[in-house]
Design an enzyme around this catalytic site. Structure first.
Site, mmCIF file in Angstrom:
data_model
loop_
_atom_site.group_PDB
_atom_site.id
_atom_site.type_symbol
_atom_site.label_atom_id
_atom_site.label_comp_id
_atom_site.label_asym_id
_atom_site.label_seq_id
_atom_site.Cartn_x
_atom_site.Cartn_y
_atom_site.Cartn_z
ATOM 1 N N ASP A 128 0.803 -1.433 -0.102
ATOM 2 C CA ASP A 128 0.092 -0.170 0.298
ATOM 3 C C ASP A 128 0.621 1.238 -0.116
ATOM 4 O OD1 ASP A 128 -1.979 2.699 1.042
ATOM 5 O OD2 ASP A 128 -2.788 1.132 2.207
ATOM 6 N N HIS A 129 0.953 1.593 -1.098
ATOM 7 C CA HIS A 129 2.203 2.994 -1.146
ATOM 8 C C HIS A 129 1.510 4.150 -0.245
ATOM 9 C CE1 HIS A 129 -0.932 5.142 -3.282
ATOM 10 N NE2 HIS A 129 -0.317 5.543 -3.318
ATOM 11 N N HIS A 153 -6.189 3.111 2.206
ATOM 12 C CA HIS A 153 -5.405 3.359 2.813
ATOM 13 C C HIS A 153 -5.993 4.361 4.086
ATOM 14 C CE1 HIS A 153 -3.756 3.282 -0.920
ATOM 15 N NE2 HIS A 153 -4.225 4.069 -1.988
#
Length: 509
Positions: free
Chosen positions: A185-186, A248
């Site tokens: 998950d960037h 996120h």
């Protein structure tokens, strides 16, 4: 600190090497790590894609992406000439075993030529439909026999619902140990996101007030001005709740709400995050309308330009019921956070692009000042700005200079650009380096993924079973539907977006 010598020789296999993710994010990140001498002494990137392209054309295509998206600017000829020696390409069908036997031969030859065993990183930069096929064939064709060296990287979305996520987890666990699976998950690689842990647990002054006794509520907003761009086919199967909140925003909630850890070990941190997800109050189908709001953007104006609505986007149904905006109110049922609401919202085609966490503290128990001195009184707020401007603000009351006792809110600001003008690595640089070094701290564990899906399934199932009669219900260029305002207003609150105000971002202090 120099870590290059600590990283073993590594072969990075990128499935989907001709795609947009590789072009915009992965290759600029690898190139910046190379420039910073953070890559292993020996490394090779083997790109795999369906595209029929020569090695020279493939390398030229990657350089164009680096020139356009690298934070280091355009590649210098000497640097590029050396870097491209580490780039190889193989045309292949992800569903064909011949692709994987060819890869195995290449990696075995590299290992023989280098005279040492190599880390093998299998990065799936592909649509989710290919995850299972690639993982099965990597295992079946002997590419991950040495579980100490093989790692697999899975991009989001990890599953479409709880059942598909559980199925994918079980499949991966048949081939890999949990320590080898990197669910990326960037957002967790962003400097400001990582700084939440430092801010909370490296400063003694905040922990005593980080609880229900002092905090009134928490807001997390991740807004995007852009629409779905050319991702209609994907977005029609996803929506804002799946695409953003399930990963996120729930990750951000976990960082804000988690308990202190005994150490900075990966599983210590991940255990605390899972504890938060397991403590989230369950929302029943009957309660969904009280706790969650969905929206879909229509036509509107963004920065003076007229933009079309979601249903007019390419590859989108004219009667689509997909949410491009979602807002949810959560409660965490534990001693620290009981009855403190956490409001999360995310949407496309909103008024601005901003990611921000706002912690609003309770009012002082008694205002001893004259009424006229408190006209502009505001509760204390702590604002963690993630993007586009990175920093932290603390809002408190101060006396206005003059002969009278008049109070006004002021901000104490920490700005990344002011404090660290040299800049910071992109999120993918941090995460790729962690993969090479075998550090799983910033990656989601299987139980964490499934816990997040469990929280949202009642909302997803209810929305799926009941189409919205009023889509589109917010105009592009706004902050979402009116129902989202009502969701928080009925608790006596309003949504807040407090931009980081510094000289560097063009705003006046």
């Amino acid at each position: 600190m120099e870590t290059r010598a600590k990283i073993p020789a590594t072969v990075i296999v990128i499935f989907g090497a001709a795609g947009d993710l590789t072009w915009r994010k992965l290759m600029p990140a690898l190139y910046n790590l190379y420039l910073g001498k953070r890559m292993p002494d020996r490394f090779m990137m083997l790109g795999v894609a369906h595209t029929d392209i020569s090695l020279d054309d493939f390398q030229r295509h990657l350089r164009e992406g680096i020139d356009q998206f690298s934070r280091s600017g355009k590649a210098k000829p000497d640097d590029w000439d050396d870097f491209k020696k580490h780039l190889s390409y193989q045309k292949g069908d992800f569903n064909d075993d011949a692709t994987y036997t060819g890869l195995k031969q290449q990696i075995d030859k590299i290992e023989k030529d280098w005279g040492e065993p190599v880390n093998r990183v299998y990065y799936m930069a592909v649509p989710p439909a290919f995850f299972e096929s690639i993982a099965v064939r990597v295992g079946k064709n002997g590419l991950c026999k040495n579980k100490q060296l093989a790692r697999i990287v899975v991009e989001k979305p990890f599953g479409h619902d709880i059942e598909s996520a559980r199925h994918l987890n079980n499949l991966l666990h048949e081939l890999f140990d949990e320590s080898q699976i990197y669910r990326i998950d960037h957002y967790l690689g962003k400097e400001t996101v990582q700084n939440i842990l430092a801010f909370r647990f490296a400063n003694a002054m905040f922990e005593p007030i980080w609880n229900r006794n002092y905090i009134d509520h928490v807001q997390i907003t991740v807004a995007e001005q852009i629409g779905i761009e050319n991702r209609g086919n994907y977005y029609e199967t996803a929506g804002a709740l799946r695409d953003m909140i399930q990963n996120h925003l729930l990750q951000l909630l976990c960082l804000v709400a988690m308990e202190p850890t005994a150490s900075f070990k990966a599983d210590e941190i991940r255990n605390k995050k899972v504890d938060v997800l397991n403590a989230l109050r369950k929302i029943t189908p009957e309660q969904v309308h009280e706790y969650a709001v969905r929206g879909q953007y229509g036509e509107g104006w963004v920065e003076g330009k007229h933009v079309k609505g979601y249903r007019q986007e390419q590859d989108v149904s004219k009667t689509s019921n997909v949410d491009t905006f979602a807002a949810v109110k959560f409660f965490i049922d534990n001693w620290r956070w009981q009855d403190v609401p956490f409001y999360l919202r995310s949407g496309k085609r909103m008024a601005e692009t901003i990611s921000v966490i706002t912690i609003q503290f309770k009012q002082v128990p008694h205002r001893s000042f004259p009424v006229e001195s408190t006209e502009n009184w505001q509760p204390n707020k702590l604002v963690l700005n993630i993007q586009p401007h990175m920093g932290i603000q603390l809002r408190f009351q101060a006396k206005i200079p003059g002969v009278k006792m008049l109070l006004n809110p002021v901000d104490m600001v920490f700005d990344y650009v002011d404090s660290y003008p040299a800049g910071s690595p992109e999120a993918y640089e941090t995460l790729l380096l962690d993969i090479f070094e075998g550090d799983t701290t910033l990656f989601m564990r299987s139980d964490q993924v499934e816990a997040a899906w469990n929280v949202l399934m009642p909302i997803l199932d209810t929305w799926q079973a009941n189409t919205s009669p009023n889509f589109p219900n917010y105009a592009a260029g706004t902050y979402g539907p009116e129902d989202a305002e009502a969701l928080i207003a009925k608790d006596g609150h309003n949504w807040m977006v407090i931009p980081l105000e510094t000289e560097n971002n063009g705003r006046k202090k």
